[in-house]
Design a protein around this motif. Structure first.
Motif, PDB file in Angstrom:
ATOM      1  N   GLU A   1       0.716  -1.273  -0.062  1.00  0.00           N
ATOM      2  CA  GLU A   1      -0.208  -0.012  -0.151  1.00  0.00           C
ATOM      3  C   GLU A   1       0.890   1.234   0.168  1.00  0.00           C
ATOM      4  OE1 GLU A   1      -1.498   0.872   4.791  1.00  0.00           O
ATOM      5  OE2 GLU A   1      -2.275  -0.783   3.425  1.00  0.00           O
ATOM      6  N   LYS A   2       2.048   1.289   0.183  1.00  0.00           N
ATOM      7  CA  LYS A   2       3.026   2.232   0.151  1.00  0.00           C
ATOM      8  C   LYS A   2       4.271   1.831  -0.324  1.00  0.00           C
ATOM      9  CE  LYS A   2       5.605   6.039   1.791  1.00  0.00           C
ATOM     10  NZ  LYS A   2       6.092   6.886   3.060  1.00  0.00           N
ATOM     11  N   VAL A   3       4.844   2.571  -1.459  1.00  0.00           N
ATOM     12  CA  VAL A   3       6.219   2.104  -1.934  1.00  0.00           C
ATOM     13  C   VAL A   3       7.027   3.441  -1.707  1.00  0.00           C
ATOM     14  CG1 VAL A   3       7.458   1.732  -4.138  1.00  0.00           C
ATOM     15  CG2 VAL A   3       5.040   0.795  -3.780  1.00  0.00           C
ATOM     16  N   THR A   4       8.137   3.018  -1.086  1.00  0.00           N
ATOM     17  CA  THR A   4       8.876   4.344  -0.782  1.00  0.00           C
ATOM     18  C   THR A   4      10.065   4.347  -1.674  1.00  0.00           C
ATOM     19  OG1 THR A   4       8.553   3.870   1.616  1.00  0.00           O
ATOM     20  CG2 THR A   4      10.552   5.338   1.341  1.00  0.00           C
ATOM     21  N   ILE A   5      10.241   5.488  -2.240  1.00  0.00           N
ATOM     22  CA  ILE A   5      11.542   5.780  -3.349  1.00  0.00           C
ATOM     23  C   ILE A   5      12.565   6.026  -2.434  1.00  0.00           C
ATOM     24  CG2 ILE A   5      10.693   8.396  -3.545  1.00  0.00           C
ATOM     25  CD1 ILE A   5      11.217   8.175  -6.635  1.00  0.00           C
ATOM     26  N   SER A   6      13.639   5.665  -3.109  1.00  0.00           N
ATOM     27  CA  SER A   6      15.177   5.843  -2.260  1.00  0.00           C
ATOM     28  C   SER A   6      15.562   7.215  -2.593  1.00  0.00           C
ATOM     29  CB  SER A   6      16.000   4.868  -2.777  1.00  0.00           C
ATOM     30  OG  SER A   6      16.481   5.088  -3.926  1.00  0.00           O
ATOM     31  N   ASP A   7      15.950   7.737  -1.467  1.00  0.00           N
ATOM     32  CA  ASP A   7      16.473   9.100  -1.831  1.00  0.00           C
ATOM     33  C   ASP A   7      18.065   8.998  -1.470  1.00  0.00           C
ATOM     34  OD1 ASP A   7      13.934  10.485  -2.019  1.00  0.00           O
ATOM     35  OD2 ASP A   7      13.569  10.454   0.093  1.00  0.00           O
ATOM     36  N   ARG A   8      18.682   9.830  -2.389  1.00  0.00           N
ATOM     37  CA  ARG A   8      20.297   9.845  -1.928  1.00  0.00           C
ATOM     38  C   ARG A   8      20.498  10.913  -1.067  1.00  0.00           C
ATOM     39  NH1 ARG A   8      24.003  10.426  -7.164  1.00  0.00           N
ATOM     40  NH2 ARG A   8      23.837   8.392  -7.886  1.00  0.00           N
ATOM     41  N   GLU A   9      21.956  10.945  -0.914  1.00  0.00           N
ATOM     42  CA  GLU A   9      22.561  11.962   0.228  1.00  0.00           C
ATOM     43  C   GLU A   9      23.744  12.813  -0.662  1.00  0.00           C
ATOM     44  OE1 GLU A   9      21.801  10.115   3.962  1.00  0.00           O
ATOM     45  OE2 GLU A   9      23.680  11.210   4.677  1.00  0.00           O
ATOM     46  N   TYR A  10      23.995  13.935  -0.375  1.00  0.00           N
ATOM     47  CA  TYR A  10      25.069  14.663  -1.050  1.00  0.00           C
ATOM     48  C   TYR A  10      25.956  15.173   0.012  1.00  0.00           C
ATOM     49  CZ  TYR A  10      22.147  14.438  -5.454  1.00  0.00           C
ATOM     50  OH  TYR A  10      21.110  14.090  -6.342  1.00  0.00           O
ATOM     51  N   ASP A  11      27.031  15.102   0.040  1.00  0.00           N
ATOM     52  CA  ASP A  11      28.001  15.791   0.757  1.00  0.00           C
ATOM     53  C   ASP A  11      29.331  16.045   0.061  1.00  0.00           C
ATOM     54  OD1 ASP A  11      29.344  13.499   1.093  1.00  0.00           O
ATOM     55  OD2 ASP A  11      28.670  13.122   3.319  1.00  0.00           O
ATOM     56  N   SER A  12      30.316  16.399   0.742  1.00  0.00           N
ATOM     57  CA  SER A  12      31.448  16.825   0.137  1.00  0.00           C
ATOM     58  C   SER A  12      32.315  15.731  -0.662  1.00  0.00           C
ATOM     59  CB  SER A  12      32.363  17.709   1.187  1.00  0.00           C
ATOM     60  OG  SER A  12      32.914  16.729   2.320  1.00  0.00           O
ATOM     61  N   SER A  13      32.047  14.646  -0.119  1.00  0.00           N
ATOM     62  CA  SER A  13      32.524  13.398  -0.362  1.00  0.00           C
ATOM     63  C   SER A  13      32.179  13.077  -1.979  1.00  0.00           C
ATOM     64  CB  SER A  13      32.473  12.303   0.140  1.00  0.00           C
ATOM     65  OG  SER A  13      31.145  11.816   0.385  1.00  0.00           O
ATOM     66  N   ASN A  14      30.835  13.294  -2.386  1.00  0.00           N
ATOM     67  CA  ASN A  14      30.327  12.876  -3.500  1.00  0.00           C
ATOM     68  C   ASN A  14      29.742  14.057  -4.518  1.00  0.00           C
ATOM     69  OD1 ASN A  14      28.067  13.358  -2.105  1.00  0.00           O
ATOM     70  ND2 ASN A  14      26.818  11.408  -2.522  1.00  0.00           N
ATOM     71  N   ALA A  15      29.569  15.339  -3.940  1.00  0.00           N
ATOM     72  CA  ALA A  15      28.762  16.239  -4.465  1.00  0.00           C
ATOM     73  C   ALA A  15      29.276  16.463  -5.997  1.00  0.00           C
ATOM     74  CB  ALA A  15      28.881  17.550  -3.795  1.00  0.00           C
ATOM     75  N   LYS A  16      30.564  16.654  -6.131  1.00  0.00           N
ATOM     76  CA  LYS A  16      31.342  16.876  -7.598  1.00  0.00           C
ATOM     77  C   LYS A  16      30.855  15.979  -8.541  1.00  0.00           C
ATOM     78  CE  LYS A  16      35.245  19.757  -8.819  1.00  0.00           C
ATOM     79  NZ  LYS A  16      36.224  20.490  -8.262  1.00  0.00           N
ATOM     80  N   GLN A  17      31.063  14.698  -8.286  1.00  0.00           N
ATOM     81  CA  GLN A  17      30.577  13.447  -8.918  1.00  0.00           C
ATOM     82  C   GLN A  17      29.235  13.576  -9.413  1.00  0.00           C
ATOM     83  OE1 GLN A  17      32.976  13.842  -6.656  1.00  0.00           O
ATOM     84  NE2 GLN A  17      33.404  11.729  -6.118  1.00  0.00           N
ATOM     85  N   ALA A  18      28.342  13.836  -8.464  1.00  0.00           N
ATOM     86  CA  ALA A  18      27.035  13.750  -8.560  1.00  0.00           C
ATOM     87  C   ALA A  18      26.314  14.901  -9.086  1.00  0.00           C
ATOM     88  CB  ALA A  18      26.412  13.383  -6.995  1.00  0.00           C
ATOM     89  N   LEU A  19      27.016  15.992  -9.703  1.00  0.00           N
ATOM     90  CA  LEU A  19      26.357  17.191  -9.947  1.00  0.00           C
ATOM     91  C   LEU A  19      25.433  16.813 -11.037  1.00  0.00           C
ATOM     92  CD1 LEU A  19      28.807  20.269  -9.878  1.00  0.00           C
ATOM     93  CD2 LEU A  19      26.333  19.907  -9.240  1.00  0.00           C
ATOM     94  N   ASP A  20      25.936  15.974 -11.988  1.00  0.00           N
ATOM     95  CA  ASP A  20      25.022  15.865 -13.155  1.00  0.00           C
ATOM     96  C   ASP A  20      23.700  15.013 -12.854  1.00  0.00           C
ATOM     97  OD1 ASP A  20      26.766  17.142 -14.841  1.00  0.00           O
ATOM     98  OD2 ASP A  20      27.485  15.325 -15.723  1.00  0.00           O
ATOM     99  N   TYR A  21      23.812  14.445 -11.748  1.00  0.00           N
ATOM    100  CA  TYR A  21      22.621  13.673 -11.200  1.00  0.00           C
ATOM    101  C   TYR A  21      21.527  14.512 -10.582  1.00  0.00           C
ATOM    102  CZ  TYR A  21      19.770  10.151  -9.079  1.00  0.00           C
ATOM    103  OH  TYR A  21      18.521   9.429  -8.436  1.00  0.00           O
ATOM    104  N   ALA A  22      22.096  15.362  -9.850  1.00  0.00           N
ATOM    105  CA  ALA A  22      21.032  16.530  -9.240  1.00  0.00           C
ATOM    106  C   ALA A  22      20.154  17.085 -10.200  1.00  0.00           C
ATOM    107  CB  ALA A  22      21.828  17.263  -8.526  1.00  0.00           C
ATOM    108  N   TYR A  23      18.787  17.172  -9.743  1.00  0.00           N
ATOM    109  CA  TYR A  23      17.805  17.769 -10.597  1.00  0.00           C
ATOM    110  C   TYR A  23      17.542  19.329 -10.626  1.00  0.00           C
ATOM    111  CZ  TYR A  23      14.764  17.465  -6.706  1.00  0.00           C
ATOM    112  OH  TYR A  23      14.076  17.640  -5.300  1.00  0.00           O
TER     113      TYR A  23
END
Lengths: 362, 325
Positions: free
Chosen positions: A340-362
């Protein structure tokens, strides 16, 4: 000469001035970006990384719901968006639904937008049903007031999946299931990041979201509970609403740093307010990282804020519901049980991954 | 022959004279309230008597002051301009759209947009005889829509001149505050020393008499709405510069109500014929200080709204006495 005495002529003059205004406005615009050709970040790997983390509650099957099996590829699926695609979250959400429909070969997707008017959303959905929608994906503007629509859909046994906000009704009877983030968990994870950024000790201000909104309540509750449990050295000394907007976030932070100069960190319940806070801190002559900021959303601008050193961490609120929505629908039509509820997974950004993850952020 | 003196209608009540007190309240209540709030804060709010604090309050109130002054002129003609918030959002949109040509052309286009919106509203009021509340309500809805079509989502800019306008200062006084001060002086001058000001007051007091005595009533009316539009556009530019991004979706939302509040609390009657420039500035300042006081003491924003309501009711009550006197 214009004869302004005749009413018709007056009306024509006013209309002419108005349309001249409208033309002039859009005619020869040239923004800062026009020379450069904007490169909007494309995220190719984005779609695959969306998965459900938890499937909770009682389950629902096609038999139990009483629906009819159909092939989504040749059928009609309706999507009703609540707010205009004016902020990154809504843009990404609608984009994700449309992209996934294209990818999985659902050619009969009909999308509507209620422009933040609940009455329009109700009639949008009624229109979709009238157009023969066999399944509906709804991003509801409100949680209440859906009874007339739900009754119409139930009479035709149309399964409804709501995304990002819940509808107050019975799952598996009035609607199929709800796919969304766990806002309390977002608050808890923000608190964990805050504890890390502050070394477990300090004074925190909260920029609350709009009052009377369950997102605000849950992100606040999760944050406070987790701080109390895991980092008792941190005190929440100030909480004011920034109404989820950049301007309010900035104004409140300006007042805050002036009257509470001992503040160590700010928890902003969305990225826009966090970015407003950054502008306020810059204006007050603070250095990056002098006042820690943790926020929730995961927009491109906020993740860039981590790279620049102004923001310590951002907890994502994932708007990419497309893959999960269509997976859930396909499973359901194949007779598999749906929670009855499907939880979508949320990421987490901090200084360790922000630069690489920039393209993924919306 | 003995002096002719108007006989006193009734022996003046000694001591507490209610209608005189209320009239005083309408004229000076806003100054007294601002003074009271300042004293309260000086005593009870930490870090209040600092230059940085006053700078913050003035920067935040500047756009509201500018919009309110335009609103005061419109209200002086017995009208109202509900479109100001949407004009702000339109000017933010146009500013970023034309920034590619440089700051000055973009500024001019944004202000011109405000002037054109005001001209349309004013023409509807003066020539078509549409009620001001209806004419400007149409603009409130339509212009916000137009701004959203032009710039559908928040847009950051990099123009160094515009960033400086929003965050910079000269001699410790932010540019935003200087602009608001200049507008105040200009509007004050226009009201006291120019024919425009005198005609505005005359028309607002009695439009029919203005027409009969040959005043260019329609031209003055259009001009008043144009001024209000330009000032709203200017406020939109300054707000945009301050938040370092154009946000047509939320910029200026409910600004028309803040401006009307400032004008009414400042003692300008809604019945027209009178414009209080300094009172309007103080009215805006009072609302700003009130909000910031409650924010600094970490009280929920719903409290602010309730206190504001009490102040508005007080102002309206004081004004009512004068009218019925």
């Amino acid at each position: 000469m214009l004869d302004l005495a005749r009413p018709g002529a007056r009306l024509k003059t006013v209309l002419a001035v108005s349309s001249a205004l409208a033309l002039a406005v859009s005619g020869c615009a040239k923004s800062e970006d026009d020379d450069k050709g904007t490169a909007s970040p494309q995220n190719s790997q984005a779609q695959q990384q969306v998965t459900a983390t938890a499937a909770a509650g009682a389950t629902c099957t096609l038999d139990k719901f009483g629906g009819k099996k159909f092939d989504p590829k040749s059928g009609v699926v309706g999507f009703s968006q609540s707010e205009k695609e004016a902020n990154p979250f809504r843009i990404a959400e609608t984009g994700s639904i449309k992209d996934e429909a294209k990818k999985t070969g659902v050619s009969g997707l009909r999308a509507t937008n209620a422009q933040s008017q609940f009455g329009k959303q109700i009639s949008d959905v009624q229109q979709l049903i009238a157009q023969g929608a066999q399944a509906l994906v709804i991003a509801p503007l409100n949680s209440d007031g859906w009874q007339p629509v739900l009754a119409q859909a139930a009479a035709k046994k149309i399964p409804i999946i709501t995304v990002d906000r819940k509808i107050n009704a019975t799952p598996c009877k009035d609607y199929l299931t709800f796919i969304g983030s766990d806002f309390v968990a977002q608050g808890r994870r923000a608190a964990d990041q805050m504890a890390k950024a502050l070394g477990g000790k300090g004074k925190v201000a909260i920029l609350l979201g709009a009052a009377g909104n369950n997102v605000t309540t849950e992100r606040t509750q999760g944050f406070k509970d987790e701080i109390k449990a895991k980092a008792p050295g941190i005190q929440v000394t100030f909480e004011q609403t920034g109404e989820f907007t950049r301007e309010k976030g900035q104004s409140v932070t300006e007042q805050l740093v002036q009257s509470h100069p001992d503040i160590d960190a700010i928890y902003a319940e969305n990225d826009e307010m966090a970015l407003g806070a950054v502008t306020a801190l810059k204006g007050a002559g603070k250095k990056p990282g002098e006042v820690k900021i943790v926020s929730v959303d995961g927009t491109h601008a906020a993740v860039q804020g981590i790279v620049d050193g102004w923001i310590s961490a951002v907890i994502e609120s994932n708007p990419r519901f497309g893959p999960l929505a269509f997976q859930t629908l396909t499973k359901f039509l194949n007779g598999e049980p749906i929670p009855e509820k499907v939880t979508i997974s949320d990421r987490e950004y901090d200084s360790s991954n922000a630069k690489q993850a920039l393209d993924y952020a919306y | 022959m003995a002096d002719v003196k108007a006989a006193p209608a009734a022996p003046a009540r000694t001591g507490w004279d209610r209608s005189r007190a209320l009239s005083w309240l309408q004229d000076y209540g806003v100054y007294a309230s601002v003074a009271l709030l300042l004293v309260f804060n000086a005593v009870f709010t930490p870090h209040y008597l600092e230059a940085g604090n006053f700078r913050t309050q003035l920067v935040q109130v500047a756009p509201i002051v500018i919009v309110s002054l335009g609103m005061a002129l419109v209200i002086g003609t017995e009208g109202v301009d509900l479109s100001v918030g949407s004009v702000m959002s339109l000017s933010a949109a146009m500013l970023t759209l034309y920034l590619g040509y440089g700051l000055v052309p973009a500024l001019l286009v944004a202000l011109l947009g405000g002037a054109a919106s005001g001209a349309v509203g004013g023409a509807m009021v003066a020539f078509l005889g549409v009620q001001p509340i209806v004419a400007t309500l149409a603009l409130l809805v339509g212009l916000r829509g137009l701004a959203n079509v032009l710039v559908p989502q928040l847009k950051e800019f990099r123009d160094p001149g515009l960033l400086e306008l929003g965050g910079g200062s000269v001699g410790g006084v932010p540019y935003v505050v200087l602009v608001a001060a200049a507008v105040t002086v200009a509007v004050g001058f226009a009201m006291r020393r120019t024919t425009f000001g005198r005609r505005l007051v005359a028309i607002g007091g009695n439009r029919r008499a203005g027409e009969l005595s040959g005043l260019p009533v329609k031209r003055v009316l259009v001009l008043v709405y144009v001024v209000s539009g330009v000032l709203a556009a200017l406020a939109g530019v300054l707000s945009t510069a301050r938040i370092q991004a154009a946000d047509p979706t939320s910029l200026g939302l409910l600004m028309e109500l803040s401006a009307i509040t400032a004008v009414v609390v400042g003692g300008t009657p809604l019945t027209g014929g009178r414009v209080r420039v300094a009172g309007t500035v103080m009215g805006a300042l009072l609302m700003q200080l009130l909000t910031s006081t409650l924010t600094k003491h970490d009280l929920p924003s719903s409290w602010t709204q309730m206190v504001q309501a009490v102040i508005i009711l007080g102002a309206v009550y004081a004004a009512r006495q004068r009218v019925t006197r």
